[in-house]
Design a protein around this motif. Structure first.
Motif, mmCIF file in Angstrom:
data_model
loop_
_atom_site.group_PDB
_atom_site.id
_atom_site.type_symbol
_atom_site.label_atom_id
_atom_site.label_comp_id
_atom_site.label_asym_id
_atom_site.label_seq_id
_atom_site.Cartn_x
_atom_site.Cartn_y
_atom_site.Cartn_z
ATOM 1 N N SER B 118 33.833 39.953 42.153
ATOM 2 C CA SER B 118 34.912 40.955 42.135
ATOM 3 C C SER B 118 36.267 40.269 42.230
ATOM 4 C CB SER B 118 34.739 41.974 43.277
ATOM 5 O OG SER B 118 35.120 41.434 44.531
ATOM 6 N N SER B 121 37.109 38.698 38.944
ATOM 7 C CA SER B 121 37.509 39.768 38.019
ATOM 8 C C SER B 121 38.970 40.141 38.240
ATOM 9 C CB SER B 121 36.639 41.015 38.241
ATOM 10 O OG SER B 121 35.271 40.700 38.154
ATOM 11 N N PHE B 122 39.355 40.268 39.501
ATOM 12 C CA PHE B 122 40.746 40.619 39.796
ATOM 13 C C PHE B 122 41.694 39.505 39.351
ATOM 14 C CE2 PHE B 122 39.052 43.617 43.206
ATOM 15 C CZ PHE B 122 39.319 44.744 42.450
ATOM 16 N N LYS B 125 42.084 40.046 35.720
ATOM 17 C CA LYS B 125 42.849 41.291 35.511
ATOM 18 C C LYS B 125 44.334 41.091 35.808
ATOM 19 C CE LYS B 125 43.172 45.970 35.364
ATOM 20 N NZ LYS B 125 42.694 46.863 34.309
ATOM 21 N N GLU D 94 44.546 48.520 41.906
ATOM 22 C CA GLU D 94 43.152 48.228 41.564
ATOM 23 C C GLU D 94 42.203 48.504 42.738
ATOM 24 O OE1 GLU D 94 42.305 47.424 38.461
ATOM 25 O OE2 GLU D 94 44.434 47.644 37.984
ATOM 26 N N ASN D 97 39.476 51.106 42.457
ATOM 27 C CA ASN D 97 38.165 50.869 41.845
ATOM 28 C C ASN D 97 37.041 51.061 42.854
ATOM 29 O OD1 ASN D 97 39.839 50.148 39.772
ATOM 30 N ND2 ASN D 97 38.979 48.110 39.431
ATOM 31 N N TYR D 114 37.862 43.195 32.728
ATOM 32 C CA TYR D 114 37.710 42.686 34.094
ATOM 33 C C TYR D 114 37.824 43.759 35.172
ATOM 34 C CZ TYR D 114 37.596 38.325 31.623
ATOM 35 O OH TYR D 114 37.232 37.322 30.764
ATOM 36 N N GLY D 115 38.512 44.857 34.874
ATOM 37 C CA GLY D 115 38.504 45.972 35.821
ATOM 38 C C GLY D 115 37.093 46.522 35.951
ATOM 39 N N THR D 116 36.448 46.693 34.810
ATOM 40 C CA THR D 116 35.056 47.164 34.795
ATOM 41 C C THR D 116 34.138 46.174 35.508
ATOM 42 O OG1 THR D 116 35.494 48.249 32.679
ATOM 43 C CG2 THR D 116 33.178 47.898 33.266
ATOM 44 N N SER D 118 34.962 44.165 37.901
ATOM 45 C CA SER D 118 35.170 44.272 39.358
ATOM 46 C C SER D 118 34.391 45.468 39.907
ATOM 47 C CB SER D 118 36.664 44.395 39.695
ATOM 48 O OG SER D 118 37.157 45.691 39.423
ATOM 49 N N GLU D 119 34.344 46.539 39.144
ATOM 50 C CA GLU D 119 33.606 47.723 39.604
ATOM 51 C C GLU D 119 32.103 47.470 39.636
ATOM 52 O OE1 GLU D 119 36.542 51.379 38.467
ATOM 53 O OE2 GLU D 119 35.619 50.353 36.771
#
Lengths: 160, 160, 160, 160
Positions: B118, B121-122, B125, D94, D97, D114-116, D118-119
């Motif tokens: 995560s 990912s951030f 992002k 963010e 999320n 990358y938002g997805t 992270s989720e």
């Protein structure tokens, strides 16, 4: 022989200073004096990292050899005032007020508006000790100080 | 005459180290060596403040004279590992992962599970530079290092 | 021909109700009556999702055919009172208070302690209109209502 | 006699849909079809409230008589796409999320960046079941669906 024993973290005292983000010269000077005594006590300053009371306190700490932490509401370290050693960039907006309170052992509250009032509310909600220097009077549990020197003295007593 | 000019905050580099909260001795040792080089570079460590990679890195920094910040997920400073100088108590749970990333100039990623993923990912992002030491491979933008010394070298180059 | 045109979201009014998580029967009944009028106005209730005033208001809304949203502080939907249609599970602790305020067009404040005071502070900080039914008096901008019916009338006027 | 017994909240199923904030027509259409089946199952849609996959899914739900919740990152409801019934305004960037994931019983993941990711990471971290329709493949625990209809079928099985 323990040459590299880390300093115990529970020996450090974290003092939060809260108050208006824009303020008069007089209040700024008071915040700066509070900062001076925080540095003198070997405590660490925790604040919201922006201007006014937060800057005055950080200036007072830094000019007297102490350490300053600023918990920033936005997404950029550039928001921090120039006296912040360690800017923490939360991106949580006003939600960062809670982080200021939770990261402090005791709070010294100077005059402020509704951001300050939200922080005092969280202190009461979370059971965090508070010393007031002319801030909002919302509980008997808030101890009133007569000046910066007295405020530090009272704050240190409350966390011992 | 300005005798007490504060150090410019933009001269300090904040290096985030991310990775598993529980890990093998080998990975712990790698994290510790990363920490040693962070201290050697005069940079500040930002991490999640708990065990495993976070503790290894903080130990390496502290044992070499550096400074460590731990962004804690829960509501108590007691969660922090013993090598954290400045525990930031967020109470935001996994939401604190974002604060680790936002407060760092560059990230060094060690092996970890989904919390680490995560955070990576951030980074992608938010456009934060990352050096990987065997962590998740999710983007060509993540620079691979061969060892801790190389990781710091690459990290410092990315923020200059 | 557009048979399935969505209702415009800007036609719905979201009314936040704040107040103590545990309260007297009298205040619970007042909250419930506020809820009844919220449902009658076709507005949506936003609240913190727990007990006391939050539960009374949600009960009043649900028993009169309205819709209730509960912004939960913890990490489990089980925290929500049984009258919440849509529990939002934040995991942000008291940080969820900000989400209650930001998600509401107008706030009706009943008696409460420091959590409620933090919410009123955020209303003032963020410029959110507030109607008070015996809650904290922290600003001239807070409009005082004499009873639940009057509170809804005033609240609706403030957002038209 | 209990004429006004509230519906039990544990009977409602909240299905989160995650994916890119901007996407191709083809993926938008897939999201919309997922939404159609969510409405058909009587489930509630939880999503991030913005464009792309979030909008496609919300459109599909709304055009088929279902209910949509959008957990907004910013500070204004205006960010929400026009198919969101209940916009939740977090102001946590963010960090929202996490709220999408925590408020859902099960997640259907479409392609995203990358938002997805992270989720999805938070789903794995928090043990939330996930059905994937062409999204990131980060764990054997993520169940792969062949089309929207199959995705809903699998999602409902995972929460029964």
């Amino acid at each position: 022989m323990k040459a590299k024993q880390p300093k115990k973290i529970d020996k450090k005292i974290f003092i939060g200073v809260i108050g208006a983000g824009t303020c008069s010269k007089k209040i700024y000077d008071t915040a700066q004096e509070v900062g001076k005594f925080i540095a003198g006590a070997g405590a660490v300053l925790v604040c919201g990292g922006l201007g006014g009371v937060m800057e005055g306190a950080a200036k007072g700490v830094r000019e007297n050899g102490g350490v300053t932490i600023g918990i920033i509401p936005g997404e950029s370290r550039e928001e921090a005032n120039p006296y912040i050693d360690f800017p923490i960039v939360t991106g949580f907006g006003e939600g960062r007020n809670l982080v200021v309170i939770r990261s402090s052992d005791v709070i010294i509250a100077l005059p402020g508006k509704y951001g300050t009032l939200s922080e005092l509310s969280f202190c009461m909600k979370l059971g965090k000790p508070v010393v007031s220097l002319g801030s909002w009077d919302i509980s008997d549990k808030i101890v009133k100080a007569k000046d910066p020197k007295n405020a530090i003295k009272l704050a240190l007593e409350m966390v011992k």
